[in-house]
Design a protein around this motif. Structure first.
Motif, PDB file in Angstrom:
ATOM      1  N   GLU A 133     -19.425  -9.047  42.642  1.00 52.77           N
ATOM      2  CA  GLU A 133     -18.912  -7.691  42.923  1.00 52.77           C
ATOM      3  C   GLU A 133     -19.952  -6.667  42.501  1.00 52.77           C
ATOM      4  OE1 GLU A 133     -14.794  -7.096  42.332  1.00 52.77           O
ATOM      5  OE2 GLU A 133     -14.969  -4.947  41.944  1.00 52.77           O
ATOM      6  N   LEU A 134     -20.144  -5.679  43.365  1.00 55.02           N
ATOM      7  CA  LEU A 134     -21.147  -4.652  43.090  1.00 55.02           C
ATOM      8  C   LEU A 134     -20.603  -3.286  43.483  1.00 55.02           C
ATOM      9  CD1 LEU A 134     -24.150  -4.105  42.260  1.00 55.02           C
ATOM     10  CD2 LEU A 134     -24.745  -4.419  44.657  1.00 55.02           C
ATOM     11  N   GLY A 135     -20.728  -2.332  42.552  1.00 58.19           N
ATOM     12  CA  GLY A 135     -20.111  -1.017  42.763  1.00 58.19           C
ATOM     13  C   GLY A 135     -18.862  -0.962  41.890  1.00 58.19           C
ATOM     14  N   TYR A 136     -18.164   0.164  41.908  1.00 59.40           N
ATOM     15  CA  TYR A 136     -17.010   0.322  41.026  1.00 59.40           C
ATOM     16  C   TYR A 136     -15.744   0.516  41.857  1.00 59.40           C
ATOM     17  CZ  TYR A 136     -14.273   2.319  37.120  1.00 59.40           C
ATOM     18  OH  TYR A 136     -13.320   2.581  36.161  1.00 59.40           O
ATOM     19  N   VAL A 137     -14.928  -0.538  41.941  1.00 60.27           N
ATOM     20  CA  VAL A 137     -13.628  -0.418  42.615  1.00 60.27           C
ATOM     21  C   VAL A 137     -12.617  -0.014  41.539  1.00 60.27           C
ATOM     22  CG1 VAL A 137     -11.838  -1.589  43.976  1.00 60.27           C
ATOM     23  CG2 VAL A 137     -14.243  -2.193  44.318  1.00 60.27           C
ATOM     24  N   ARG A 138     -12.157   1.223  41.621  1.00 62.09           N
ATOM     25  CA  ARG A 138     -11.250   1.730  40.575  1.00 62.09           C
ATOM     26  C   ARG A 138      -9.822   1.228  40.759  1.00 62.09           C
ATOM     27  NH1 ARG A 138     -13.453   6.342  37.735  1.00 62.09           N
ATOM     28  NH2 ARG A 138     -15.560   6.667  38.490  1.00 62.09           N
ATOM     29  N   GLY A 139      -8.979   1.496  39.752  1.00 57.17           N
ATOM     30  CA  GLY A 139      -7.552   1.197  39.845  1.00 57.17           C
ATOM     31  C   GLY A 139      -7.182  -0.201  39.393  1.00 57.17           C
ATOM     32  N   GLU A 140      -5.869  -0.441  39.356  1.00 58.25           N
ATOM     33  CA  GLU A 140      -5.310  -1.751  38.993  1.00 58.25           C
ATOM     34  C   GLU A 140      -4.232  -2.095  40.004  1.00 58.25           C
ATOM     35  OE1 GLU A 140      -3.578  -1.948  35.004  1.00 58.25           O
ATOM     36  OE2 GLU A 140      -4.890  -0.263  34.514  1.00 58.25           O
ATOM     37  N   SER A 141      -3.810  -3.372  40.034  1.00 64.35           N
ATOM     38  CA  SER A 141      -2.800  -3.781  41.013  1.00 64.35           C
ATOM     39  C   SER A 141      -1.392  -3.354  40.583  1.00 64.35           C
ATOM     40  CB  SER A 141      -2.870  -5.291  41.240  1.00 64.35           C
ATOM     41  OG  SER A 141      -4.025  -5.601  41.965  1.00 64.35           O
ATOM     42  N   LYS A 142      -1.126  -2.065  40.758  1.00 59.60           N
ATOM     43  CA  LYS A 142       0.187  -1.494  40.430  1.00 59.60           C
ATOM     44  C   LYS A 142       0.324  -0.192  41.225  1.00 59.60           C
ATOM     45  CE  LYS A 142      -1.440   1.296  36.593  1.00 59.60           C
ATOM     46  NZ  LYS A 142      -1.291   1.757  35.239  1.00 59.60           N
ATOM     47  N   ILE A 143       1.473   0.491  41.084  1.00 57.76           N
ATOM     48  CA  ILE A 143       1.600   1.792  41.743  1.00 57.76           C
ATOM     49  C   ILE A 143       0.858   2.790  40.877  1.00 57.76           C
ATOM     50  CG2 ILE A 143       3.218   3.594  42.456  1.00 57.76           C
ATOM     51  CD1 ILE A 143       5.109   1.332  43.282  1.00 57.76           C
ATOM     52  N   GLN A 144      -0.165   3.414  41.446  1.00 54.90           N
ATOM     53  CA  GLN A 144      -1.056   4.303  40.699  1.00 54.90           C
ATOM     54  C   GLN A 144      -0.589   5.744  40.877  1.00 54.90           C
ATOM     55  OE1 GLN A 144      -4.174   1.402  39.607  1.00 54.90           O
ATOM     56  NE2 GLN A 144      -3.770   3.479  38.945  1.00 54.90           N
ATOM     57  N   LYS A 145       0.132   6.241  39.863  1.00 55.76           N
ATOM     58  CA  LYS A 145       0.637   7.615  39.999  1.00 55.76           C
ATOM     59  C   LYS A 145      -0.422   8.647  39.609  1.00 55.76           C
ATOM     60  CE  LYS A 145       5.476   6.580  39.835  1.00 55.76           C
ATOM     61  NZ  LYS A 145       6.498   6.063  38.974  1.00 55.76           N
ATOM     62  N   GLU A 146      -1.348   8.241  38.749  1.00 54.78           N
ATOM     63  CA  GLU A 146      -2.382   9.177  38.312  1.00 54.78           C
ATOM     64  C   GLU A 146      -3.398   9.420  39.440  1.00 54.78           C
ATOM     65  OE1 GLU A 146      -1.590   6.262  37.145  1.00 54.78           O
ATOM     66  OE2 GLU A 146      -3.299   5.111  36.438  1.00 54.78           O
ATOM     67  N   ILE A 147      -4.128  10.538  39.322  1.00 52.45           N
ATOM     68  CA  ILE A 147      -5.134  10.849  40.353  1.00 52.45           C
ATOM     69  C   ILE A 147      -6.358   9.962  40.113  1.00 52.45           C
ATOM     70  CG2 ILE A 147      -6.719  12.643  41.191  1.00 52.45           C
ATOM     71  CD1 ILE A 147      -4.479  14.673  40.507  1.00 52.45           C
ATOM     72  N   ILE A 148      -6.796   9.289  41.153  1.00 47.96           N
ATOM     73  CA  ILE A 148      -7.999   8.459  41.040  1.00 47.96           C
ATOM     74  C   ILE A 148      -9.062   9.073  41.925  1.00 47.96           C
ATOM     75  CG2 ILE A 148      -8.995   6.181  41.493  1.00 47.96           C
ATOM     76  CD1 ILE A 148      -6.433   4.957  40.631  1.00 47.96           C
ATOM     77  N   GLU A 149     -10.141   9.450  41.286  1.00 48.33           N
ATOM     78  CA  GLU A 149     -11.196  10.116  42.043  1.00 48.33           C
ATOM     79  C   GLU A 149     -12.390   9.178  42.189  1.00 48.33           C
ATOM     80  OE1 GLU A 149     -14.094  13.807  41.485  1.00 48.33           O
ATOM     81  OE2 GLU A 149     -12.306  13.849  40.206  1.00 48.33           O
ATOM     82  N   ILE A 150     -12.774   8.928  43.426  1.00 47.99           N
ATOM     83  CA  ILE A 150     -13.928   8.051  43.651  1.00 47.99           C
ATOM     84  C   ILE A 150     -15.191   8.901  43.657  1.00 47.99           C
ATOM     85  CG2 ILE A 150     -15.019   6.439  45.265  1.00 47.99           C
ATOM     86  CD1 ILE A 150     -12.256   5.586  46.135  1.00 47.99           C
ATOM     87  N   LYS A 151     -16.169   8.503  42.844  1.00 46.15           N
ATOM     88  CA  LYS A 151     -17.425   9.259  42.800  1.00 46.15           C
ATOM     89  C   LYS A 151     -18.463   8.572  43.693  1.00 46.15           C
ATOM     90  CE  LYS A 151     -16.589  11.208  38.314  1.00 46.15           C
ATOM     91  NZ  LYS A 151     -15.716  10.459  37.429  1.00 46.15           N
ATOM     92  N   THR A 152     -19.412   9.369  44.177  1.00 48.75           N
ATOM     93  CA  THR A 152     -20.437   8.795  45.063  1.00 48.75           C
ATOM     94  C   THR A 152     -21.150   7.628  44.392  1.00 48.75           C
ATOM     95  OG1 THR A 152     -20.767  11.056  45.727  1.00 48.75           O
ATOM     96  CG2 THR A 152     -22.324   9.477  46.615  1.00 48.75           C
ATOM     97  N   GLU A 153     -21.393   7.763  43.080  1.00 49.10           N
ATOM     98  CA  GLU A 153     -22.127   6.679  42.397  1.00 49.10           C
ATOM     99  C   GLU A 153     -21.297   5.388  42.253  1.00 49.10           C
ATOM    100  OE1 GLU A 153     -21.553   9.726  41.092  1.00 49.10           O
ATOM    101  OE2 GLU A 153     -21.119   9.647  38.938  1.00 49.10           O
ATOM    102  N   ASP A 154     -19.977   5.467  42.510  1.00 57.51           N
ATOM    103  CA  ASP A 154     -19.152   4.245  42.468  1.00 57.51           C
ATOM    104  C   ASP A 154     -19.478   3.325  43.650  1.00 57.51           C
ATOM    105  OD1 ASP A 154     -17.777   5.463  40.413  1.00 57.51           O
ATOM    106  OD2 ASP A 154     -16.007   5.968  41.613  1.00 57.51           O
ATOM    107  N   LEU A 155     -19.871   3.922  44.763  1.00 58.33           N
ATOM    108  CA  LEU A 155     -20.004   3.173  46.021  1.00 58.33           C
ATOM    109  C   LEU A 155     -21.228   2.251  46.010  1.00 58.33           C
ATOM    110  CD1 LEU A 155     -19.174   6.097  48.482  1.00 58.33           C
ATOM    111  CD2 LEU A 155     -17.612   4.364  47.578  1.00 58.33           C
ATOM    112  N   THR A 156     -21.085   1.130  46.669  1.00 61.20           N
ATOM    113  CA  THR A 156     -22.173   0.141  46.725  1.00 61.20           C
ATOM    114  C   THR A 156     -23.294   0.660  47.628  1.00 61.20           C
ATOM    115  OG1 THR A 156     -20.500  -1.564  46.507  1.00 61.20           O
ATOM    116  CG2 THR A 156     -22.667  -2.287  47.263  1.00 61.20           C
ATOM    117  N   LYS A 157     -24.522   0.525  47.125  1.00 58.06           N
ATOM    118  CA  LYS A 157     -25.671   0.947  47.935  1.00 58.06           C
ATOM    119  C   LYS A 157     -26.198  -0.265  48.709  1.00 58.06           C
ATOM    120  CE  LYS A 157     -26.777   4.300  44.380  1.00 58.06           C
ATOM    121  NZ  LYS A 157     -25.583   3.866  43.598  1.00 58.06           N
TER     122      LYS A 157
END
Ligand code: G3H
Ligand code: ZN
Length: 288
Positions: A133-157
C-alpha cells in the motif's frame, strides 16, 4: 484457475474481483453463498482484528471447508497487516494472499518492509499474492461522522508507485486515489479516475490495482475505476452495517427468542443483498 489468471482476466475483460471482510461465520457464509449463486471468484479478508476474533487457524480451515463444499475459487487474504510478525503468521497459517500495509511509514521504509514481506511470503509459498500500500487512505471501516479531509500529499504519485512495485516485488498495489475507509456522512468521497489511469500506466499491466474503502461509493465511481485499471474492490463497512442493522431489528422484533441462528438469519440475508449488488456492479458474475 489460480489467482493470477483471474487477475489477468480483470484487465483483459474489464471487471473486478470483490473482496469482502469477515470476522464470524455469518459474514463468511453470506459472502460465499452470494459468490456461489452468481458464479464469481471471490476474495475474503480478515484484518488483524478480524483475524484475532475468528482465530487464524479457524479462518484458514473455515475457508477451506467452504471452498470444498461450494467448489468455487475462494481466496483468503490477510488484509491490512501492519507488522512483519503478523504477515509471517498469516503466510505460515496458509493464507492465499496478504496485504503488507506499511503505508503509514516513510516511503523508503515502506519499500524496505514491504520487500521483506514479499521475500518471506514467496519463500514459503511461491504462489502467494502480495499486495503493498502506498499513499494515505484515511478512515476506518465504520460510519464516519467526523469530517475527513483528503490532502494532496495523501494521494499516490504514479512515479513513486512505479518505483515501489519495482523495488518491492509486490503483485498488487493499493493506492490512495481519493478513497476513504468507511461510509462518510460529513465528507465527500470522490475518486480521481485520472490518477488511477496514471498509476496503472506507471506500474504496468502485470501489477494489479486494488481499490480500498469502497463502501459508500456509487456504481458510476466503481465502474469508472474498473475501466481505469482497478482489478479488485474492497467492501467491509456496508456489510457490517447490513449485519448490525438487521440484528438490531431482529432482537427488537423477537424479544423472547433465545436461539442464536434464528436471530442471526436476517443478518445473513441482509449481507447477501449488499454483496450480490456489489458483485453485479463489479461485473464478476459468471466468470468462474
Ligand atoms: O480493507 C478493507 C476495505 O478497504 C474496506 O473499506 O470499510 O470502506 O468498505 P470499507
Ligand atoms: Zn482497506
Amino acid at each position: 484457475m489460480v489467482i493470477k489468471d483471474y487477475l489477468k482476466r480483470t484487465i483483459e475483460e474489464k471487471w473486478a474481483i470483490g473482496h469482502f471482510n469477515f470476522s464470524e461465520d455469518e459474514a463468511l457464509r453470506a459472502i460465499v453463498e452470494s459468490a456461489a449463486k452468481l458464479k464469481t471468484p471471490i476474495f475474503i479478508g480478515t484484518s488483524e482484528g478480524e483475524k484475532k476474533h475468528i482465530g487464524i487457524k479457524q479462518a484458514v480451515n473455515l475457508v477451506r471447508a467452504f471452498r470444498e463444499e461450494f467448489g468455487i475459487p475462494i481466496f483468503l487474504n490477510a488484509d491490512h497487516h501492519k507488522t512483519l510478525e503478523g504477515v509471517k503468521e498469516a503466510v505460515d497459517a496458509g493464507y492465499d494472499a496478504i496485504l503488507a500495509d506499511f503505508s503509514a511509514k516513510p516511503f523508503e521504509e515502506n519499500i524496505k518492509l514491504t520487500k521483506q514481506a514479499v521475500l518471506y511470503a514467496k519463500s514459503k509459498n511461491p504462489d502467494i499474492i502480495v499486495e503493498g500500500e502506498l499513499g494515505y487512505v484515511r478512515g476506518e471501516s465504520k460510519i464516519q461522522k467526523e469530517i475527513i479531509e483528503i490532502k494532496t500529499e495523501d494521494l499516490t504519485k504514479p512515479e513513486e508507485a512505479a518505483q515501489f512495485v519495482k523495488e518491492t516485488g509486490v503483485d498488487m498495489l493499493a493506492p490512495a486515489v481519493g478513497n476513504i475507509h468507511g461510509i462518510v456522512t460529513s465528507s465527500k468521497e470522490s475518486i480521481d479516475i485520472d490518477i488511477i489511469s496514471n498509476i496503472k500506466r506507471a506500474v504496468g499491466e502485470n501489477i494489479y490495482l486494488v481499490l480500498h474503502g469502497a463502501s459508500g461509493l456509487g456504481g458510476t465511481d466503481l465502474k469508472n475505476s474498473i475501466n481505469a485499471g482497478i482489478s479488485m474492490i474492497h467492501i467491509n463497512t456496508e456489510i457490517r452495517v447490513a449485519f448490525t442493522e438487521a440484528l438490531r431489528k431482529s432482537v427488537a422484533q423477537m424479544p423472547e427468542e433465545t436461539t442464536p441462528y434464528k436471530i442471526l438469519t436476517p443478518s445473513i440475508e441482509a449481507m447477501k443483498k449488499v454483496i450480490e449488488e456489489k458483485l453485479r456492479i463489479f461485473g464478476s458474475i459468471n466468470k468462474i
